[in-house]
Design a protein around this motif. Structure first.
Motif, short mmCIF file in Angstrom:
data_model
loop_
_atom_site.label_atom_id
_atom_site.label_comp_id
_atom_site.label_asym_id
_atom_site.label_seq_id
_atom_site.Cartn_x
_atom_site.Cartn_y
_atom_site.Cartn_z
N SER A 7 0.85 -1.18 0.00
CA SER A 7 0.00 0.00 0.00
C SER A 7 0.89 1.24 0.00
O SER A 7 2.09 1.14 0.31
CB SER A 7 -0.93 0.02 1.22
OG SER A 7 -0.17 0.03 2.42
N GLY A 8 0.30 2.37 -0.36
CA GLY A 8 1.01 3.64 -0.26
C GLY A 8 1.46 4.24 -1.57
O GLY A 8 2.01 5.35 -1.59
N GLY A 9 1.25 3.57 -2.68
CA GLY A 9 1.63 4.15 -3.95
C GLY A 9 0.70 5.28 -4.35
O GLY A 9 -0.30 5.55 -3.68
N GLY A 10 1.04 5.95 -5.44
CA GLY A 10 0.20 7.04 -5.90
C GLY A 10 0.94 7.98 -6.82
O GLY A 10 2.02 7.65 -7.33
N LEU A 11 0.33 9.13 -7.02
CA LEU A 11 0.88 10.18 -7.89
C LEU A 11 1.44 11.30 -7.03
O LEU A 11 0.77 11.78 -6.11
CB LEU A 11 -0.22 10.70 -8.81
CG LEU A 11 0.13 11.91 -9.69
CD1 LEU A 11 1.22 11.55 -10.69
CD2 LEU A 11 -1.12 12.41 -10.40
N VAL A 12 2.66 11.72 -7.34
CA VAL A 12 3.31 12.77 -6.57
C VAL A 12 4.13 13.63 -7.52
O VAL A 12 4.59 13.15 -8.56
CB VAL A 12 4.19 12.17 -5.45
CG1 VAL A 12 5.35 11.38 -6.03
CG2 VAL A 12 4.67 13.23 -4.49
N GLN A 13 4.29 14.90 -7.18
CA GLN A 13 5.12 15.78 -7.99
C GLN A 13 6.60 15.56 -7.69
O GLN A 13 6.97 15.09 -6.60
CB GLN A 13 4.76 17.23 -7.71
CG GLN A 13 3.43 17.65 -8.28
CD GLN A 13 3.19 19.16 -8.17
OE1 GLN A 13 3.71 19.81 -7.28
NE2 GLN A 13 2.41 19.69 -9.09
N ALA A 14 7.42 15.89 -8.65
CA ALA A 14 8.87 15.78 -8.45
C ALA A 14 9.29 16.56 -7.22
O ALA A 14 8.80 17.66 -6.98
CB ALA A 14 9.61 16.30 -9.68
N GLY A 15 10.17 15.94 -6.43
CA GLY A 15 10.60 16.54 -5.18
C GLY A 15 9.77 16.11 -3.99
O GLY A 15 10.16 16.36 -2.84
N GLY A 16 8.66 15.44 -4.25
CA GLY A 16 7.78 15.00 -3.17
C GLY A 16 8.21 13.69 -2.55
O GLY A 16 9.25 13.12 -2.88
N SER A 17 7.35 13.21 -1.64
CA SER A 17 7.65 12.00 -0.87
C SER A 17 6.46 11.05 -0.88
O SER A 17 5.31 11.49 -0.98
CB SER A 17 7.99 12.34 0.58
OG SER A 17 9.14 13.16 0.66
N LEU A 18 6.76 9.78 -0.75
CA LEU A 18 5.75 8.75 -0.55
C LEU A 18 6.31 7.70 0.40
O LEU A 18 7.53 7.52 0.47
CB LEU A 18 5.38 8.06 -1.87
CG LEU A 18 4.45 8.78 -2.84
CD1 LEU A 18 4.35 7.96 -4.13
CD2 LEU A 18 3.08 8.99 -2.24
N ARG A 19 5.41 7.02 1.10
CA ARG A 19 5.84 5.91 1.96
C ARG A 19 5.06 4.67 1.57
O ARG A 19 3.82 4.65 1.63
CB ARG A 19 5.58 6.24 3.43
CG ARG A 19 6.15 5.22 4.40
CD ARG A 19 5.80 5.59 5.81
NE ARG A 19 6.54 4.80 6.80
CZ ARG A 19 5.98 4.20 7.84
NH1 ARG A 19 4.67 4.29 8.02
NH2 ARG A 19 6.72 3.53 8.69
N LEU A 20 5.78 3.64 1.20
CA LEU A 20 5.17 2.36 0.86
C LEU A 20 5.22 1.42 2.06
O LEU A 20 6.18 1.44 2.83
CB LEU A 20 5.90 1.71 -0.32
CG LEU A 20 6.05 2.53 -1.59
CD1 LEU A 20 6.74 1.68 -2.66
CD2 LEU A 20 4.71 3.03 -2.09
N SER A 21 4.19 0.61 2.18
CA SER A 21 4.15 -0.42 3.22
C SER A 21 3.83 -1.75 2.58
O SER A 21 3.16 -1.83 1.56
CB SER A 21 3.07 -0.10 4.26
OG SER A 21 3.30 1.12 4.90
N CYS A 22 4.32 -2.82 3.20
CA CYS A 22 4.03 -4.17 2.72
C CYS A 22 3.94 -5.09 3.92
O CYS A 22 4.91 -5.24 4.68
CB CYS A 22 5.12 -4.65 1.77
SG CYS A 22 4.99 -6.40 1.32
N ALA A 23 2.79 -5.71 4.08
CA ALA A 23 2.56 -6.61 5.20
C ALA A 23 2.46 -8.04 4.70
O ALA A 23 1.68 -8.33 3.77
CB ALA A 23 1.29 -6.22 5.94
N ALA A 24 3.22 -8.93 5.31
CA ALA A 24 3.17 -10.35 4.99
C ALA A 24 2.26 -11.05 5.98
O ALA A 24 2.35 -10.81 7.19
CB ALA A 24 4.56 -10.96 5.03
N SER A 25 1.39 -11.91 5.47
CA SER A 25 0.47 -12.64 6.34
C SER A 25 0.32 -14.07 5.86
O SER A 25 0.69 -14.42 4.75
CB SER A 25 -0.90 -11.95 6.36
OG SER A 25 -1.47 -11.98 5.08
#
Length: 121
Positions: A7-25
């Motif tokens: 989760s956590g993907g998306g569209l962002v402008q150059a210079g911006g930030s995103l945080r991705l997460s991945c949960a194993a179950s």
């Protein structure tokens, strides 16, 4: 059965930030290495960053100093903090876990379904 959910993907402008997460179950005995890979259109999948259960990290040269990988072993979750994003970071990002489903089992690689990251200029 093991599932990795990103989760956590998306569209962002150059210079911006995103945080991705991945949960194993699922049925998991132990996880050794967790990591993030990415695949841009027309290109091969490439390593972004990995982290061992002990916290040792490895990064692709292209993301060093901008991306930080971390994990919560108690939650079987890995994170990717992405800062100073540029259009060249646009790709589908895949989570990977190298794990055992039981004490006597061999380690095997499992993959998430991928999450799109798009960086606009």
């Amino acid at each position: 059965q093991v599932q990795l959910v990103e989760s956590g993907g998306g569209l962002v402008q150059a210079g911006g930030s995103l945080r991705l997460s991945c949960a194993a179950s699922g049925v998991i005995f132990s996880i050794s290495v967790m990591g993030w890979y990415r695949q841009a259109p027309g290109k091969q999948r490439e390593l972004v960053a990995t982290i061992t259960s002990g916290g040792s990290t490895n990064y692709a040269d292209s993301v060093k100093g901008r991306f930080t990988i971390s994990r919560d072993n108690a939650k079987n979750t890995v994170y990717l903090q992405m800062n100073s994003l540029n259009p060249e970071d646009t790709a589908v990002y895949f989570c990977n876990a190298n794990l055992r489903i039981s004490l006597g089992a061999y380690r095997d690689d499992y993959w998430g379904q991928g999450t799109q990251v798009t960086v606009s200029s």
